[in-house]
Design an enzyme around this catalytic site. Structure first.
Site, PDB file in Angstrom:
ATOM      1  N   TYR A  58      11.451   8.541   0.859  1.00  0.00           N
ATOM      2  CA  TYR A  58      11.359   7.505  -0.175  1.00  0.00           C
ATOM      3  C   TYR A  58      11.961   7.905  -1.527  1.00  0.00           C
ATOM      4  CZ  TYR A  58       8.221   5.463   3.265  1.00  0.00           C
ATOM      5  OH  TYR A  58       7.703   4.944   4.420  1.00  0.00           O
ATOM      6  N   ASP A  60       1.209 -15.619   6.386  1.00  0.00           N
ATOM      7  CA  ASP A  60       0.637 -16.966   6.230  1.00  0.00           C
ATOM      8  C   ASP A  60       0.515 -17.366   4.762  1.00  0.00           C
ATOM      9  OD1 ASP A  60       0.512 -17.315   8.927  1.00  0.00           O
ATOM     10  OD2 ASP A  60      -1.658 -17.058   9.109  1.00  0.00           O
ATOM     11  N   PRO A  79       0.793  -1.224   0.000  1.00  0.00           N
ATOM     12  CA  PRO A  79       0.000   0.000   0.000  1.00  0.00           C
ATOM     13  C   PRO A  79       0.830   1.282   0.000  1.00  0.00           C
ATOM     14  CG  PRO A  79      -0.081  -1.059   2.144  1.00  0.00           C
ATOM     15  CD  PRO A  79       0.561  -2.038   1.197  1.00  0.00           C
ATOM     16  N   ASN A  80       0.324   2.250  -0.703  1.00  0.00           N
ATOM     17  CA  ASN A  80       0.877   3.607  -0.810  1.00  0.00           C
ATOM     18  C   ASN A  80       2.138   3.696  -1.666  1.00  0.00           C
ATOM     19  OD1 ASN A  80      -1.058   5.006   0.934  1.00  0.00           O
ATOM     20  ND2 ASN A  80      -0.162   3.767   2.576  1.00  0.00           N
ATOM     21  N   HIS A  99       4.316  -4.488   8.998  1.00  0.00           N
ATOM     22  CA  HIS A  99       4.260  -4.352  10.456  1.00  0.00           C
ATOM     23  C   HIS A  99       2.958  -4.855  11.062  1.00  0.00           C
ATOM     24  CE1 HIS A  99       7.534  -1.879   9.142  1.00  0.00           C
ATOM     25  NE2 HIS A  99       6.724  -1.020   8.561  1.00  0.00           N
ATOM     26  N   ARG A 154      14.001   3.760  11.987  1.00  0.00           N
ATOM     27  CA  ARG A 154      12.799   4.590  12.029  1.00  0.00           C
ATOM     28  C   ARG A 154      12.001   4.346  13.313  1.00  0.00           C
ATOM     29  NH1 ARG A 154       9.827   4.578   6.428  1.00  0.00           N
ATOM     30  NH2 ARG A 154       8.880   6.394   7.446  1.00  0.00           N
ATOM     31  N   ARG A 191       5.127  10.921  -2.577  1.00  0.00           N
ATOM     32  CA  ARG A 191       4.992  10.565  -1.160  1.00  0.00           C
ATOM     33  C   ARG A 191       6.307  10.769  -0.405  1.00  0.00           C
ATOM     34  NH1 ARG A 191       4.846   4.380   1.022  1.00  0.00           N
ATOM     35  NH2 ARG A 191       4.333   4.921   3.175  1.00  0.00           N
ATOM     36  N   SER A 204      13.369   2.474   2.663  1.00  0.00           N
ATOM     37  CA  SER A 204      14.012   3.088   3.830  1.00  0.00           C
ATOM     38  C   SER A 204      14.582   1.992   4.736  1.00  0.00           C
ATOM     39  CB  SER A 204      12.984   3.927   4.603  1.00  0.00           C
ATOM     40  OG  SER A 204      11.958   3.094   5.132  1.00  0.00           O
ATOM     41  N   HIS A 245      12.799  -3.062   1.509  1.00  0.00           N
ATOM     42  CA  HIS A 245      12.275  -1.752   1.910  1.00  0.00           C
ATOM     43  C   HIS A 245      13.163  -0.662   1.349  1.00  0.00           C
ATOM     44  CE1 HIS A 245       9.475  -3.611   4.655  1.00  0.00           C
ATOM     45  NE2 HIS A 245      10.459  -4.417   5.017  1.00  0.00           N
ATOM     46  N   ASN A 278       7.841  -5.744  -1.267  1.00  0.00           N
ATOM     47  CA  ASN A 278       7.874  -4.641  -0.313  1.00  0.00           C
ATOM     48  C   ASN A 278       6.455  -4.555   0.240  1.00  0.00           C
ATOM     49  OD1 ASN A 278       7.912  -2.350   1.162  1.00  0.00           O
ATOM     50  ND2 ASN A 278       8.937  -1.066  -0.369  1.00  0.00           N
ATOM     51  N   GLU A 320      12.348  -9.931   1.163  1.00  0.00           N
ATOM     52  CA  GLU A 320      11.629  -8.735   1.623  1.00  0.00           C
ATOM     53  C   GLU A 320      12.511  -7.516   1.383  1.00  0.00           C
ATOM     54  OE1 GLU A 320      10.735  -8.981   5.816  1.00  0.00           O
ATOM     55  OE2 GLU A 320      10.261  -6.846   5.963  1.00  0.00           O
ATOM     56  N   ARG A 336       7.844   0.429  13.207  1.00  0.00           N
ATOM     57  CA  ARG A 336       8.321  -0.060  11.905  1.00  0.00           C
ATOM     58  C   ARG A 336       9.463  -1.071  12.055  1.00  0.00           C
ATOM     59  NH1 ARG A 336       5.949   3.432   8.095  1.00  0.00           N
ATOM     60  NH2 ARG A 336       5.605   5.502   8.971  1.00  0.00           N
ATOM     61  N   ALA A 385       3.327  -0.814   4.620  1.00  0.00           N
ATOM     62  CA  ALA A 385       2.799  -0.775   5.992  1.00  0.00           C
ATOM     63  C   ALA A 385       2.347  -2.158   6.486  1.00  0.00           C
ATOM     64  CB  ALA A 385       1.645   0.216   6.081  1.00  0.00           C
TER      65      ALA A 385
HETATM   66  C1  DQA Z   1       8.488   0.850   3.538  1.00  0.00           C
HETATM   67  C2  DQA Z   1       8.621   1.087   5.049  1.00  0.00           C
HETATM   68  C3  DQA Z   1       7.280   0.922   5.739  1.00  0.00           C
HETATM   69  O1  DQA Z   1       7.419   1.152   7.145  1.00  0.00           O
HETATM   70  C4  DQA Z   1       6.277   1.907   5.193  1.00  0.00           C
HETATM   71  O2  DQA Z   1       5.008   1.709   5.781  1.00  0.00           O
HETATM   72  C5  DQA Z   1       6.195   1.896   3.717  1.00  0.00           C
HETATM   73  C6  DQA Z   1       7.418   1.726   2.926  1.00  0.00           C
HETATM   74  C7  DQA Z   1       9.805   1.125   2.791  1.00  0.00           C
HETATM   75  O3  DQA Z   1       9.914   0.718   1.638  1.00  0.00           O
HETATM   76  O4  DQA Z   1      10.721   1.777   3.329  1.00  0.00           O
HETATM   77  O5  DQA Z   1       5.136   2.122   3.139  1.00  0.00           O
HETATM   78  O6  DQA Z   1       8.165  -0.518   3.324  1.00  0.00           O
END
Ligand code: DQA
Length: 146
Positions: A22, A86, A9-10, A79, A106, A17, A101, A99, A73, A97, A110, A76
């Protein structure tokens, strides 16, 4: 060999953003970069972004017979989502996995990931390049397993 790239998401808002966290690259910029590297590694890729937890779970379930490895990735949902964890466990598709950041630098909330415990490994904090490292890591893992 086919790798599925999942953006949570996002991440469709990248570019607009929180650029201080990011960066300025959009999701299309990132996918285009991944595609260039994938071609050089001679692997096929598929891209999926969703703002909805259940859609990500369904996408992972539906990848069982068609996908060799996943770079995710979870954003959110990293977390919060036992459901994504699952679904990775139930398909058992090797997963890295990533990320953008460094989540360990942080806020406290997170710093815990539900996905890390079922992933081959985690790459966090290298900006857009985290995806490239993730792609190289999963490709290397799958090729060395063959
Ligand atoms: C993220 C880190 C997450 O905490 C955050 O909610 C994101 C992006 C990252 O790529 O750094 O949406 O996964």
């Amino acid at each position: 060999m086919k790798i599925l790239i999942i953006h949570g998401p996002n991440l469709n808002m990248l570019g607009k953003r929180e650029p201080d966290v990011y960066g300025n690259a959009t999701l299309d910029d990132i996918n285009n970069l991944i595609e260039i590297v994938a071609k050089s590694l001679k692997v096929k890729t598929e891209y999926f972004q969703s703002n909805t937890e259940g859609e990500i779970v369904t996408k992972i379930q539906n990848s069982l017979d068609s996908i060799d490895g996943i770079v995710i990735n979870p954003a959110a949902y990293t977390h919060t989502s036992v459901a994504i964890r699952d679904s990775l466990l139930s398909t058992n598709i090797p997963t890295v996995e990533v990320h953008i950041s460094n989540i360990y630098k942080r806020e406290k909330f997170r710093q815990h990931s539900y996905v890390s415990g079922v992933a081959l490994g985690v790459i966090s904090g290298f900006g857009t390049y985290s995806y490239i490292l993730g792609l190289k890591a999963i490709t290397n893992y799958l090729k060395s397993k063959k």
